[in-house]
Design an enzyme around this catalytic site. Structure first.
Site, mmCIF file in Angstrom:
data_model
loop_
_atom_site.group_PDB
_atom_site.id
_atom_site.type_symbol
_atom_site.label_atom_id
_atom_site.label_comp_id
_atom_site.label_asym_id
_atom_site.label_seq_id
_atom_site.Cartn_x
_atom_site.Cartn_y
_atom_site.Cartn_z
ATOM 1 N N ARG A 138 -5.397 -9.669 -8.400
ATOM 2 C CA ARG A 138 -6.007 -11.215 -8.440
ATOM 3 C C ARG A 138 -7.518 -11.115 -8.535
ATOM 4 O O ARG A 138 -7.934 -9.859 -8.756
ATOM 5 C CB ARG A 138 -5.766 -11.762 -7.117
ATOM 6 C CG ARG A 138 -6.307 -10.791 -5.795
ATOM 7 C CD ARG A 138 -6.496 -11.572 -4.488
ATOM 8 N NE ARG A 138 -6.663 -10.693 -3.528
ATOM 9 C CZ ARG A 138 -7.804 -10.233 -2.811
ATOM 10 N NH1 ARG A 138 -8.822 -10.771 -3.950
ATOM 11 N NH2 ARG A 138 -7.954 -9.580 -1.996
ATOM 12 N N HIS A 175 -14.409 -3.786 8.558
ATOM 13 C CA HIS A 175 -13.543 -3.532 7.064
ATOM 14 C C HIS A 175 -13.629 -4.708 5.946
ATOM 15 O O HIS A 175 -12.828 -4.787 5.138
ATOM 16 C CB HIS A 175 -11.985 -3.154 7.449
ATOM 17 C CG HIS A 175 -12.149 -2.018 8.437
ATOM 18 N ND1 HIS A 175 -12.450 -0.560 8.054
ATOM 19 C CD2 HIS A 175 -11.492 -1.888 9.515
ATOM 20 C CE1 HIS A 175 -12.286 0.027 9.228
ATOM 21 N NE2 HIS A 175 -11.926 -0.654 9.994
ATOM 22 N N LYS A 197 0.774 -1.241 -0.013
ATOM 23 C CA LYS A 197 -0.091 -0.114 -0.072
ATOM 24 C C LYS A 197 0.813 1.106 0.068
ATOM 25 O O LYS A 197 0.569 2.396 -0.617
ATOM 26 C CB LYS A 197 -0.980 -0.086 1.398
ATOM 27 C CG LYS A 197 -1.949 -1.037 0.930
ATOM 28 C CD LYS A 197 -3.011 -0.715 2.148
ATOM 29 C CE LYS A 197 -4.333 -1.601 2.072
ATOM 30 N NZ LYS A 197 -4.091 -3.131 1.910
ATOM 31 N N GLY A 241 -8.468 -7.327 3.733
ATOM 32 C CA GLY A 241 -9.519 -8.094 4.405
ATOM 33 C C GLY A 241 -9.686 -7.789 5.980
ATOM 34 O O GLY A 241 -10.166 -8.492 6.532
ATOM 35 N N GLY A 242 -9.209 -6.231 6.104
ATOM 36 C CA GLY A 242 -9.510 -5.895 7.591
ATOM 37 C C GLY A 242 -8.533 -6.132 8.481
ATOM 38 O O GLY A 242 -8.534 -5.751 9.552
ATOM 39 N N GLU A 247 -9.561 -0.255 -6.413
ATOM 40 C CA GLU A 247 -10.552 -0.029 -5.368
ATOM 41 C C GLU A 247 -10.341 1.424 -5.078
ATOM 42 O O GLU A 247 -9.253 2.014 -4.862
ATOM 43 C CB GLU A 247 -10.473 -0.638 -4.184
ATOM 44 C CG GLU A 247 -10.466 -2.305 -4.418
ATOM 45 C CD GLU A 247 -10.839 -3.159 -3.202
ATOM 46 O OE1 GLU A 247 -10.713 -2.619 -2.034
ATOM 47 O OE2 GLU A 247 -11.011 -4.342 -3.355
ATOM 48 N N LYS A 253 -3.151 1.123 8.317
ATOM 49 C CA LYS A 253 -3.452 0.025 7.650
ATOM 50 C C LYS A 253 -2.224 -0.614 7.375
ATOM 51 O O LYS A 253 -1.008 -0.090 7.335
ATOM 52 C CB LYS A 253 -3.962 0.777 6.201
ATOM 53 C CG LYS A 253 -5.012 1.135 6.031
ATOM 54 C CD LYS A 253 -5.585 1.604 4.554
ATOM 55 C CE LYS A 253 -6.805 2.408 4.362
ATOM 56 N NZ LYS A 253 -7.172 2.699 2.997
ATOM 57 N N HIS A 289 -17.741 2.524 -1.111
ATOM 58 C CA HIS A 289 -16.627 1.738 -1.449
ATOM 59 C C HIS A 289 -16.870 1.159 -2.887
ATOM 60 O O HIS A 289 -17.705 0.348 -2.934
ATOM 61 C CB HIS A 289 -16.237 0.447 -0.513
ATOM 62 C CG HIS A 289 -14.735 -0.324 -0.589
ATOM 63 N ND1 HIS A 289 -13.987 -0.910 0.191
ATOM 64 C CD2 HIS A 289 -14.493 -0.878 -2.064
ATOM 65 C CE1 HIS A 289 -13.152 -1.682 -0.535
ATOM 66 N NE2 HIS A 289 -13.295 -1.521 -1.670
#
Length: 653
Positions: free
Chosen positions: A294, A237, A118, A166-167, A277, A160, A210
């Protein structure tokens, strides 16, 4: 161009089954890999060949790169599909596949490496002109730097995991009071889940949508997008409901988001299936969130509105063929919606659940699709993600898709573990969801005190069904002519039925014509038995006939209601348990899992609410706290122990 003949799917569960369906339909041979815990799983049974790759823990099996490559060598596979999760975004794995002469069905190593971080991907997106949220994505990761940058960015703030999703490793903070502790927990989850404890900080957008864009690229420089998906209905999340198209999308906004997604893809010469996203605010401004290199969990909704098979496209691109369509040829038809079915108990803070699948009867109506990897009799273990499957529906309109999906969720029978089925039904029926008016804060705002997140209280009718089934079970254990015989049938039978810490007293009286009269406190009902087997019962209750699936063993009953399952116990002859409440000094494991931290020692004073033990299960860390003030009398676990649900961990007095 590489020719593919046999594909090893380096995954498990529903996605492994889904990939195999397309691969086998196109004539490819498939190879499944499995851990000791998955030896009898559905994805193993439907494969042409299968290879055991190690013990249940993911580090020793599904994340074990040498074992997976050895399985490919032994089976003669010439390509590997990673699915999603596990090694799907692991650049080292993609590189190892290439070095082993295997076709990796995914993007380039370079794209995975860049977008898997990220921190680095955000730097690249800023350089490419993609709108991004203000934050800190620097290489300095010490606490002092992160604390200083947090104050610069301001609150609310998102922590993050740079390598995560996946949270996991993600925290929302409204002030800096708990920042050091939250940084420590986020690092721990990130390191355990992704092998890297690198973090980024971002300004938190309050109540955004989102929205993500599906990209597809080939080895000839073609890159297109296949519309968007709205994934705003989330908890912790993690996505719960996804749909396509986005309910508030306009042609102009779709074109702008699509163009931004193409910029992101071109910045890394993207090949294969990928998703960009974005967060979309109320003003129509959108910001880059991350890129997943993916196939997404929610790819079926895109398949249903485009009429395309994205796995088939992945195989096509991996063999070096060009994309079948240009951007102008992409058409979006109707509306599609998907929900994720989780083994979790919403009434216990969405605590993941483990256990044996006693019954699984997915409801496949017209216009619906159910992707799963479930078999009756299999065990849901603590080692993997709690998602069991996905229910998807397509309709000409959003309302038609919603209505079809609601029926499929209500009618799908799953007994043996608690699930989020009741929550899914309530979400799909909520007026604001029906109107398309929601954000990522929807569940937190609208469902904080909802009854579907509280301990379940069975209705009079449900208790009546349970009492009748226990009565029938007792009768069937005796041979004729004494089956069901009683000296005085007019005298009611008294049952004590239990659910967790609650008991209900039920009176059952049988009439000569087969009708039963049931009394629960001041409520009563009349029940007529129409048809009965060891798997389902058809009853007429107060004149309304309905069929219920169930499983009964000794004094334990799993009963399917509409929706969801109910577990009741016949405690009629059991000694009344005077167990202490949540304020007990005995700390028990809330589920199967592994002890990853013990923060106290015997003899230590503890206070109510103090963190004592950290349990890891289904990829998440669960903090376990003291229920009372006192002194720690006994510690019965240590770091690394695998524990069972309800196992005593320590005692405070």
């Amino acid at each position: 161009m590489p020719a593919i003949h046999k594909i090893l799917i380096a995954n498990r569960g529903e996605i492994a089954c889904r990939i195999q369906r397309t691969a086998q339909a196109l004539g490819y041979r498939t190879v499944a890999v499995f851990s000791d815990a998955d030896a009898n799983a559905l994805h193993v049974q439907i494969a042409d060949q299968a290879v055991n790759i190690g013990p249940a823990p993911v580090q020793q099996s599904y994340l074990n790169i040498p074992a997976i490559l050895d399985a490919a060598r032994r089976s003669g596979a010439d390509a590997i599909h990673p699915g999603y999760g596990f090694l799907s975004e692991n650049a080292e794995f993609a590189r190892a596949c290439k070095q082993a002469g295997l076709t990796f069905i995914g993007p380039s190593v370079e794209a995975i490496e860049l977008m898997g971080s990220k921190r680095r991907s955000k730097i690249a997106m800023l350089a490419a002109g993609v709108p991004c949220i203000a934050g800190y994505q620097g290489a300095e990761q010490d606490d002092a730097t992160l604390l200083r940058e947090a104050e610069r960015i301001g609150y609310p703030l998102m922590i993050k995991a740079s390598a995560g999703g996946g949270g996991r490793g993600m925290r929302l903070l409204h002030s800096g009071d708990d920042l050091p502790a939250q940084l420590r927990t986020a690092r721990s989850e990130a390191l355990n889940g992704f092998g890297s404890d690198e973090l980024i900080l971002e300004q938190a957008l309050i109540e955004p949508r989102h929205v993500e864009v599906q990209l597809f690229g080939d080895q000839h420089g073609n890159l297109i997008y296949l519309g968007e998906r709205d994934c705003s209905i989330q908890r912790r999340h993690q996505k719960v409901i996804e749909e396509a198209p986005c309910p508030v999308m306009t042609a102009e906004l779709r074109q702008a988001m699509g163009a931004a997604a193409l910029k992101a893809g071109r910045a890394v010469n993207y090949v294969g299936a990928g998703t960009v996203e974005f967060l979309l605010d109320a003003r129509g401004q959108f910001y880059f969130l991350e890129m997943n290199t993916r196939l997404q969990v929610e790819h079926p909704v895109t398949e249903l509105i485009t009429g395309l098979d994205l796995v088939a496209w992945q195989l096509l691109v991996a063999e070096g063929q060009p994309l079948p369509l240009t951007q102008d040829q992409v058409q979006l038809n109707g509306h599609a919606m998907e929900v994720r079915l989780y083994a979790e108990d919403p009434a216990q803070g969405f605590l993941p659940q483990t256990g044996r699948i006693e019954a699984w009867q997915p409801a496949l109506h017209a216009g619906t699709r159910i992707d799963h990897g479930l078999l009756e009799g299999q065990t849901v273990s603590p080692f993997y993600d709690p998602m069991l499957g996905k229910l998807i529906a397509h309709g000409a309109t959003r309302e038609e898709a919603r209505r079809k999906l609601l029926r499929a969720v209500q009618d799908s029978v799953l007994l043996g573990v608690q699930t989020n089925q009741r929550l899914l039904v309530e979400l799909l029926q909520h007026p604001q969801f029906i109107a398309g008016e929601f954000s990522t804060a929807f569940i937190a705002q609208q469902f904080a005190d909802h009854s579907c997140l509280q301990k379940r209280v069975p209705s009079t009718e449900q208790l009546a069904i349970a009492a009748l089934l226990f009565y029938q079970s007792t009768a069937q254990r005796h041979r004729a002519p004494l089956a069901g015989w009683r000296n005085n049938a007019s005298v009611p039978l008294d049952y004590r039925l239990g659910l967790e810490g609650q008991d209900w007293h039920v009176q059952l009286r049988a009439a000569a014509d087969g009708t039963f009269f049931v009394q629960v406190a001041e409520h009563s009902c009349t029940v007529k038995l129409i048809e009965h087997s060891d798997r389902a019962v058809t009853l007429e209750i107060n004149g309304l006939r309905q069929r219920h699936a169930y499983r009964l063993e000794a004094d334990q009953l799993w009963l399917f209601t509409h929706p969801g399952s109910l577990r009741l116990e016949d405690r009629t002859h059991a000694v009344i348990d005077s167990q202490t409440s949540v304020s007990s000094g005995t700390l028990k494991a809330p589920m199967d899992g592994a002890i990853i931290d013990v923060l106290v020692c015997e003899g230590s004073p503890v206070s109510k609410g103090q963190l004592l033990v950290v349990l890891e299960a289904m990829k998440m860390e669960h903090p376990l706290k003291a229920g009372i003030d006192g002194v720690l009398k006994r510690v019965q676990v240590k770091v690394g122990d695998q524990v069972k649900n309800r196992q005593v961990l320590l005692q405070v007095e």
